[in-house]
Design an enzyme around this catalytic site. Structure first.
Site, mmCIF file in Angstrom:
data_model
loop_
_atom_site.group_PDB
_atom_site.id
_atom_site.type_symbol
_atom_site.label_atom_id
_atom_site.label_comp_id
_atom_site.label_asym_id
_atom_site.label_seq_id
_atom_site.Cartn_x
_atom_site.Cartn_y
_atom_site.Cartn_z
ATOM 1 N N LYS A 1 -29.308 -2.788 -36.737
ATOM 2 C CA LYS A 1 -27.765 -2.822 -36.674
ATOM 3 C C LYS A 1 -27.243 -4.127 -36.108
ATOM 4 C CE LYS A 1 -27.322 0.820 -39.345
ATOM 5 N NZ LYS A 1 -26.977 0.850 -40.590
ATOM 6 N N TYR B 1 -33.069 1.975 -34.246
ATOM 7 C CA TYR B 1 -31.868 2.018 -35.164
ATOM 8 C C TYR B 1 -31.023 0.694 -34.683
ATOM 9 C CZ TYR B 1 -27.542 3.748 -37.091
ATOM 10 O OH TYR B 1 -26.495 4.078 -37.647
#
Length: 253
Positions: free
Chosen positions: A154, A150
């Site tokens: 990002k 994750y």
């Protein structure tokens, strides 16, 4: 009514920040193509028929073509793309599986890239000075243990946005990021145990976890003509989380 006569595409629109963004755009006059893998929650359309629901997995390599075909079939240009779709897989770094890594990247980064590419081509073809807004996370710049795929997506999304901004500027198209902090969404609720909530409230200078509407406000600002001279930027909406170096409950003397 900043978005009267505008057409917007919002991914991850079934819940959370995506739903709040789509709802805000509709309320301000846009025709909204709300994209998600499936739409589970009923919509109360404040847009008087300006809402279009599309079941689409942004990780599907054919998704960009499917979206563009739908826009052309509807004889629609596109003024705004908000890439909000995102997933999270929790696992220690030493135990992350290849399947989880591939799936998180496919949704959070690869999907956003190729959807942006397809929509930007439509904007260029139509000579539309469009807006692309990517939703990042405070964990692009602050570590989040047990969420390596994750955080990688990002960080990549923010770097990608800056390059998009440079290359699309000659066409009058802007590309920006919103960087939310702790936000109550369907994705985050399972990990917001009472202990985690107490820790976040102590860590966040403004002392609260955001509802998705607060983040949607920032997305819509960057999607509007008010932000016409902003591109390649990343707007923190995190209650001060990322900038704060204090030690909760203590002070230097």
């Amino acid at each position: 009514m900043r978005f009267s006569d505008k057409v917007a595409v919002v991914t991850g629109a079934d819940s959370g920040i995506g739903r709040a963004t789509a709802t805000r755009l509709l309320a301000e006059g846009a025709t909204v193509y709300a994209v998600d893998v499936h739409h589970t929650d009923p919509w109360q359309d404040p847009g008087a028929g300006r809402l279009r629901l599309i079941n689409l997995d942004v990780a599907d390599p054919t998704a960009p073509e499917q979206l563009v075909t739908r826009l052309r079939d509807d004889d629609q240009r596109v003024d705004v793309l908000a890439n909000v779709a995102g997933i999270l897989r929790i696992a220690p770094f030493l135990e992350v599986s290849r399947d989880d890594w591939d799936r998180v990247l496919a949704v959070n980064l690869t999907g956003a890239f190729f959807l942006s590419q397809a929509v930007a081509r439509v904007m260029v073809d139509n000579k539309t000075a469009g807006r692309i807004v990517n939703v990042s996370s405070v964990h692009a710049v602050v570590s989040e243990p047990n969420a390596a795929p994750y955080t990688a997506t990002k960080g990549g999304l923010e770097a990608m946005t800056r390059t998009m901004a440079s290359e699309l500027a000659p066409y009058g198209i802007t590309a920006n990021c919103v960087r939310p902090g702790a936000t109550r969404t369907r994705m985050s609720e399972p990990i917001y145990t009472p202990q985690i909530v107490r820790s976040l409230q102590a860590k966040i200078p403004l002392g609260t976890i955001a509802p998705p509407e607060w983040v949607a406000s920032a997305v819509c600002y960057l999607a509007s003509d008010e932000a016409c001279y902003t591109t390649g930027a990343c707007l923190d909406v995190d209650g001060g989380y990322a900038m704060d170096g204090s030690l909760p409950g203590t002070a230097y003397s």
